[in-house]
Design a protein around this motif. Structure first.
Motif, PDB file in Angstrom:
ATOM      1  N   TYR A  68       0.556  -1.421   0.230  1.00 26.91           N
ATOM      2  CA  TYR A  68       0.357  -0.001   0.146  1.00 26.91           C
ATOM      3  C   TYR A  68       1.091   1.515  -0.286  1.00 26.91           C
ATOM      4  N   LEU A  69       0.282   1.706  -0.923  1.00 33.12           N
ATOM      5  CA  LEU A  69       0.630   3.446  -0.841  1.00 33.12           C
ATOM      6  C   LEU A  69       0.229   4.434   0.117  1.00 33.12           C
ATOM      7  N   ASN A  70       1.112   5.224   0.752  1.00 30.23           N
ATOM      8  CA  ASN A  70       0.234   6.328   1.921  1.00 30.23           C
ATOM      9  C   ASN A  70       0.282   7.175   1.664  1.00 30.23           C
ATOM     10  N   VAL A  71      -0.788   8.071   1.748  1.00 33.30           N
ATOM     11  CA  VAL A  71      -0.420   9.702   1.473  1.00 33.30           C
ATOM     12  C   VAL A  71      -1.454  10.675   3.204  1.00 33.30           C
ATOM     13  N   MET A  72      -0.157  11.598   3.585  1.00 34.19           N
ATOM     14  CA  MET A  72      -1.045  11.648   5.111  1.00 34.19           C
ATOM     15  C   MET A  72      -0.505  13.111   4.818  1.00 34.19           C
ATOM     16  N   ALA A  73      -1.359  14.256   5.311  1.00 34.82           N
ATOM     17  CA  ALA A  73      -1.738  15.299   5.329  1.00 34.82           C
ATOM     18  C   ALA A  73      -2.775  16.121   6.372  1.00 34.82           C
ATOM     19  N   GLY A  74      -2.272  17.380   7.350  1.00 39.55           N
ATOM     20  CA  GLY A  74      -3.435  17.743   7.365  1.00 39.55           C
ATOM     21  C   GLY A  74      -3.421  19.340   8.257  1.00 39.55           C
ATOM     22  N   PRO A  75      -3.938  19.380   9.252  1.00 49.51           N
ATOM     23  CA  PRO A  75      -4.719  21.351   9.490  1.00 49.51           C
ATOM     24  C   PRO A  75      -3.028  21.448  10.002  1.00 49.51           C
ATOM     25  N   ASP A  76      -1.694  20.518  10.781  1.00 48.43           N
ATOM     26  CA  ASP A  76      -1.510  21.131  11.964  1.00 48.43           C
ATOM     27  C   ASP A  76      -0.531  21.867  11.138  1.00 48.43           C
ATOM     28  N   THR A  77       0.178  22.663  11.851  1.00 53.07           N
ATOM     29  CA  THR A  77       1.131  23.771  11.101  1.00 53.07           C
ATOM     30  C   THR A  77       2.622  22.879  11.403  1.00 53.07           C
ATOM     31  N   GLU A  78       2.830  21.647  11.702  1.00 55.91           N
ATOM     32  CA  GLU A  78       4.000  20.794  11.769  1.00 55.91           C
ATOM     33  C   GLU A  78       4.346  19.484  10.801  1.00 55.91           C
ATOM     34  N   ARG A  79       4.360  19.314  10.406  1.00 54.92           N
ATOM     35  CA  ARG A  79       4.472  18.477   9.136  1.00 54.92           C
ATOM     36  C   ARG A  79       5.556  16.883  10.052  1.00 54.92           C
ATOM     37  N   VAL A  80       4.631  16.546  10.772  1.00 57.36           N
ATOM     38  CA  VAL A  80       5.374  14.828  11.550  1.00 57.36           C
ATOM     39  C   VAL A  80       4.475  14.001  11.846  1.00 57.36           C
ATOM     40  N   TRP A  81       4.882  12.338  11.711  1.00 59.37           N
ATOM     41  CA  TRP A  81       3.270  12.135  12.255  1.00 59.37           C
ATOM     42  C   TRP A  81       3.669  11.158  13.319  1.00 59.37           C
ATOM     43  N   ASN A  82       2.640  11.825  14.433  1.00 59.45           N
ATOM     44  CA  ASN A  82       2.933  10.989  15.583  1.00 59.45           C
ATOM     45  C   ASN A  82       1.540  10.560  16.032  1.00 59.45           C
ATOM     46  N   ILE A  83       1.549   9.369  16.079  1.00 64.39           N
ATOM     47  CA  ILE A  83       0.243   8.231  16.424  1.00 64.39           C
ATOM     48  C   ILE A  83      -0.485   7.972  17.235  1.00 64.39           C
ATOM     49  N   THR A  84      -1.174   8.031  18.091  1.00 63.56           N
ATOM     50  CA  THR A  84      -1.329   7.477  19.529  1.00 63.56           C
ATOM     51  C   THR A  84      -1.936   5.733  18.839  1.00 63.56           C
TER      52      THR A  84
END
Length: 309
Positions: free
Chosen positions: A264-280
């Motif tokens: 699988y190919l993953n594309v992620m982005a969001g509204p946060d100012t920091e470009r970081v992948w933090n998960i719970t």
């Protein structure tokens, strides 16, 4: 409930095999285009407020691109992207195109274009066009035992300077699980969790080294479920070309069926100012990570280019 899972071809538009963008209800921060090109075909990419990453899935491609604005010198250049026989043959060359660039992709095979809208503020200082050769793509072996998988991190913050998106691809060998423990990234908790939409584009194939009859039908499994951020429920058999969208909620596992490898190919982005992948992690399953300690890594990995390619 809004539809978040699409079979191969259900998102076809304007000559593209699949298009994910803001025209889909509830979708804002990421995009993806998939094209299947025959000899002599081309796929145009118009300029706009998008940053892009061109990723060969199968085959190699010629990309002619134009950058510049009314106040900057307009330049046209071209690059050859060395590809691969299939997504299970190691990483490809990739090309990052900043906001305002237009391009034409020509070649024979299947190509993906990851996208993310970029705000006017970030667009004022675009990142440079960046070519990453397959030999320079960071290859990560993650997990252990039956949770072993291979990750190509060509579009992560450590590998690529970009404005918004995080892009990578994952190979899960037959009978292994990935995207597990189930996790989420839909709530802003500085240093702990990011807000990121996520696209999963899937491909499946008979596992390396196995001989299968013509009627073999490669598949895998993928699941999502709700969190406090929203309701979502995907429990799907996935095959080549299928797409799952994850606007919020827990996602995982992605499980490769016996006899069949999954990509699988993953594309992620969001509204946060920091470009970081933090998960719970889901608290019910996060403990599984500690069980990997002392387990051997799957000896089938890493998958590299097939001999004779």
């Amino acid at each position: 409930m809004t539809q978040w899972f699409f079979r191969n071809g259900e998102l076809a538009r304007d000559g593209w095999q699949s298009v994910v963008d803001a025209s889909l209800e509830g979708w804002r921060h990421t995009g993806l285009r998939i094209a299947q090109l025959a000899y002599g075909d081309s796929a145009p990419l118009e300029s706009g407020d998008l940053e892009r990453l061109v990723i060969p899935l199968a085959g190699s491609f010629h990309v002619e691109y134009t950058t510049g604005t009314r106040t900057d010198a307009v330049e046209t250049n071209a690059v050859e992207l060395g590809g691969r026989r299939s997504v299970f043959d190691g990483p490809p060359d990739v090309l990052y195109l900043p906001v305002g660039a237009s391009a034409t992709v020509t070649g024979t095979g299947r190509v993906a274009v990851a996208e993310a809208p970029v705000s006017e503020k970030l667009a004022a200082e675009p990142h440079p066009v960046t070519y990453i050769s397959k030999g320079d793509v960071p290859v990560e072996l993650r997990g252990a035992g039956r949770s072993s998988r291979q990750v190509h991190n060509y579009g992560t913050p450590a590998a690529l300077a970009a404005s918004k998106f995080i892009v990578c691809e994952v190979i899960t060998p037959a009978e292994n699980w990935s995207s597990f423990p189930a996790h989420k990234h839909d709530t802003a908790v500085p240093g702990t969790e990011s807000r990121l939409e996520e696209i999963y584009y899937f491909e499946t194939a008979v596992s390396r080294g196995l001989a299968a009859p013509p009627e073999a039908d490669p598949f895998g499994l993928f699941a999502t479920y709700s969190s406090n951020a929203g309701d979502i429920d995907i429990n799907a058999i996935v095959r080549t070309g299928d797409i799952a969208l994850v606007p919020y909620g827990y996602h995982g596992p992605a499980a490769a069926a016996p006899g069949y490898d999954m990509y699988y190919l993953n594309v992620m982005a969001g509204p946060d100012t920091e470009r970081v992948w933090n998960i719970t992690d889901d608290p019910a399953h996060g403990w599984v990570r500690s069980s990997w300690e002392g387990q051997e890594f799957d000896s089938r990995l890493p998958y590299r280019e097939s001999e004779g390619q």
